[in-house]
Motif scaffolding. Structure first.
Motif, PDB file in Angstrom:
ATOM      1  N   ALA A 103     -42.728  45.066 -14.551  1.00 39.73           N
ATOM      2  CA  ALA A 103     -41.931  45.685 -13.489  1.00 39.73           C
ATOM      3  C   ALA A 103     -42.847  46.205 -12.385  1.00 39.73           C
ATOM      4  CB  ALA A 103     -41.110  46.834 -14.061  1.00 39.73           C
ATOM      5  N   CYS A 104     -42.466  45.936 -11.155  1.00 40.73           N
ATOM      6  CA  CYS A 104     -43.288  46.419 -10.048  1.00 40.73           C
ATOM      7  C   CYS A 104     -42.384  46.868  -8.911  1.00 40.73           C
ATOM      8  CB  CYS A 104     -44.217  45.318  -9.549  1.00 40.73           C
ATOM      9  SG  CYS A 104     -43.323  43.945  -8.856  1.00 40.73           S
ATOM     10  N   SER A 105     -42.926  47.732  -8.055  1.00 45.31           N
ATOM     11  CA  SER A 105     -42.146  48.121  -6.877  1.00 45.31           C
ATOM     12  C   SER A 105     -43.062  48.121  -5.666  1.00 45.31           C
ATOM     13  CB  SER A 105     -41.542  49.508  -7.071  1.00 45.31           C
ATOM     14  OG  SER A 105     -42.537  50.500  -6.996  1.00 45.31           O
ATOM     15  N   SER A 106     -42.435  48.025  -4.483  1.00 47.18           N
ATOM     16  CA  SER A 106     -43.228  48.031  -3.254  1.00 47.18           C
ATOM     17  C   SER A 106     -42.436  48.677  -2.136  1.00 47.18           C
ATOM     18  CB  SER A 106     -43.588  46.596  -2.858  1.00 47.18           C
ATOM     19  OG  SER A 106     -44.094  46.598  -1.542  1.00 47.18           O
ATOM     20  N   SER A 121     -40.000  42.838   0.157  1.00 55.13           N
ATOM     21  CA  SER A 121     -41.013  42.155  -0.652  1.00 55.13           C
ATOM     22  C   SER A 121     -40.596  41.950  -2.108  1.00 55.13           C
ATOM     23  CB  SER A 121     -42.338  42.915  -0.602  1.00 55.13           C
ATOM     24  OG  SER A 121     -42.174  44.181  -1.186  1.00 55.13           O
ATOM     25  N   SER A 122     -39.568  42.669  -2.549  1.00 54.77           N
ATOM     26  CA  SER A 122     -39.165  42.477  -3.945  1.00 54.77           C
ATOM     27  C   SER A 122     -38.589  41.069  -4.166  1.00 54.77           C
ATOM     28  CB  SER A 122     -38.127  43.525  -4.350  1.00 54.77           C
ATOM     29  OG  SER A 122     -37.015  43.446  -3.504  1.00 54.77           O
ATOM     30  N   VAL A 180     -35.374  39.890 -11.906  1.00 56.12           N
ATOM     31  CA  VAL A 180     -34.342  40.502 -11.051  1.00 56.12           C
ATOM     32  C   VAL A 180     -35.025  41.202  -9.889  1.00 56.12           C
ATOM     33  CG1 VAL A 180     -32.471  42.181 -10.946  1.00 56.12           C
ATOM     34  CG2 VAL A 180     -32.841  40.885 -13.047  1.00 56.12           C
ATOM     35  N   SER A 181     -34.542  40.945  -8.680  1.00 51.73           N
ATOM     36  CA  SER A 181     -35.066  41.628  -7.487  1.00 51.73           C
ATOM     37  C   SER A 181     -34.019  42.596  -6.966  1.00 51.73           C
ATOM     38  CB  SER A 181     -35.378  40.616  -6.382  1.00 51.73           C
ATOM     39  OG  SER A 181     -36.380  39.725  -6.796  1.00 51.73           O
ATOM     40  N   PHE A 182     -34.399  43.851  -6.800  1.00 51.69           N
ATOM     41  CA  PHE A 182     -33.509  44.854  -6.196  1.00 51.69           C
ATOM     42  C   PHE A 182     -33.986  45.106  -4.765  1.00 51.69           C
ATOM     43  CE2 PHE A 182     -30.924  46.997  -9.497  1.00 51.69           C
ATOM     44  CZ  PHE A 182     -31.456  46.448 -10.653  1.00 51.69           C
TER      45      PHE A 182
END
Ligand SMILES: Cc1ncc(C[n+]2csc(CCOP(=O)(O)OP(=O)(O)O)c2C)c(N)n1
Ligand SMILES: [Mg+2]
Length: 341
Positions: free
Chosen positions: A106-109, A114-115, A136-138
């Motif tokens: 899991a990563c966030s930006s 960019s997700s 899954v992109s939020f």
């Protein structure tokens, strides 16, 4: 299969209490800088993440704590990260916007949009290395106008990536009404790339769970990526301390603070743009009015909605357990942070 309302409510309660704890730490000056909360997005996070399994990936935006909490990321390193401690999830370098959990893929930006390519990368890797896994992109509806997001929708379809795009539509991108900068309709836009897209009430967790289930199953089977447009409120403004919301929360103080500079700027020299100034004041007034109507009259609380679907005694027990869990995690983070300082 039917939604397990108790588990979904538990997930939402944990998210809400974590967000409240973050707000509290920020207000006490323990977390510094901008703080974007996902209060109001609990149903979307809980309803989607409930379908994920080990090996699935999450790519998130600047409101990333709700899906991370729902995914089961350990709360202590999460809080330590927020306070910049080197035993935080990303050694204190990421802050609340740039988080990464290797264990949960899991990563966030904070780079808006960019997700989508990040999720496409996870999904491409899954296609080769771990068939049956999904990404899954939020992202927000404001991000839906980003070029990289549109490129990702295209590639996801062209390469039949196991990806689900979750657009959290809170109608605002900071102080811009997203409608005023969006051509056409986001659902039709997604469909025009060739993927199934559906709208869902993002304040009703059972509806999100249902729609997300179909999308995740479709991706898992390698059939197609999907697009979910989930409407949800922005209950805390763009970030904590949002000046537009402060006008409603402490009207007298804010009028005294903002009023004089506004009047001064209205009358200031040079006077060339004088005719335009009432227009700008009108725009500020309209933004404030729309925000106030949405915030105080229209916005339903997803947590209250979910609470109605759970028996009272069960809800009280879940609330208490979730509160205690979050309080323990905050205390442990503060204690470890102090010992280390
Ligand atoms: C590429 C990029 N452009 C602009 C910004 C500044 N910015 C931060 S949040 C935000 C609004 C995003 O709106 P939306 O995607 O709808 O998310 P919301 O904040 O409403 O949840 C903008 C423009 C940014 N961080 N990255
Ligand atoms: Mg938005």
């Amino acid at each position: 299969m039917k939604a397990d309302m108790e588990e979904l409510y538990r997930s939402m309660a944990r998210i809400r209490f974590c967000e409240e704890a973050l707000a509290n730490l920020w207000q006490r000056g323990i977390i510094s800088g901008e703080m974007h909360l996902g209060v109001g997005e609990e149903a979307v996070a809980a309803g989607v993440v409930a379908h994920l399994e080990d090996g699935d990936a999450l790519a998130l935006d600047h409101r990333s704590t709700p899906p991370l909490v729902a995914r089961g990321v350990d709360l202590v390193p999460l809080f330590l990260e927020m306070i910049g401690d080197e035993r935080g999830l990303c050694r204190g370098w990421g802050g609340h916007m740039h988080l990464f959990s290797r264990e949960h893929l899991a990563c966030s930006s904070g780079i808006v949009g960019s997700s989508a390519p990040l999720g496409a990368g996870f999904a491409l890797a899954a296609q080769y290395l771990a068939p049956g896994k999904v990404a899954v992109s939020f992202f927000g509806e404001g991000a839906a106008n980003q070029g990289m997001l549109l490129e990702s929708l295209n590639l996801a379809v062209a390469w039949r990536l196991p990806q689900v795009f979750v657009c959290k539509d809170n109608r605002w991108a900071i102080t811009t009404r997203s409608r005023s900068v969006t051509g056409g309709d986001l659902l039709r836009r997604a469909r025009s790339f060739g993927m199934p897209a559906c709208r869902v009430d993002g304040t009703r967790v059972e509806a999100v769970w249902e729609a997300a289930g179909k999308a995740v199953r479709r991706a898992r089977a390698g059939r197609s990526p999907s697009f979910l447009l989930a409407s949800c409120p922005r209950r805390e403004g763009h970030f904590l301390g949002d000046p537009l919301l402060r006008v409603y929360r402490e009207p007298l103080k804010q009028t005294l603070e903002i009023g004089p500079p506004l009047v001064r700027s209205l009358l200031s020299r040079p006077l060339q743009a004088f005719a335009l100034r009432p227009l700008y004041m009108g725009i500020i007034g309209k933004t404030l009015t729309v925000l106030g109507i949405e915030k105080f009259l229209l916005e339903p609380d997803p947590l209250c909605r979910a609470a109605r679907l759970v028996p009272d005694d069960v809800r009280r027990r879940i609330d208490q357990e979730a509160r205690e869990e979050v309080e323990r995690a905050v205390s442990a983070a503060m204690e470890r942070g102090k010992r280390h300082a």
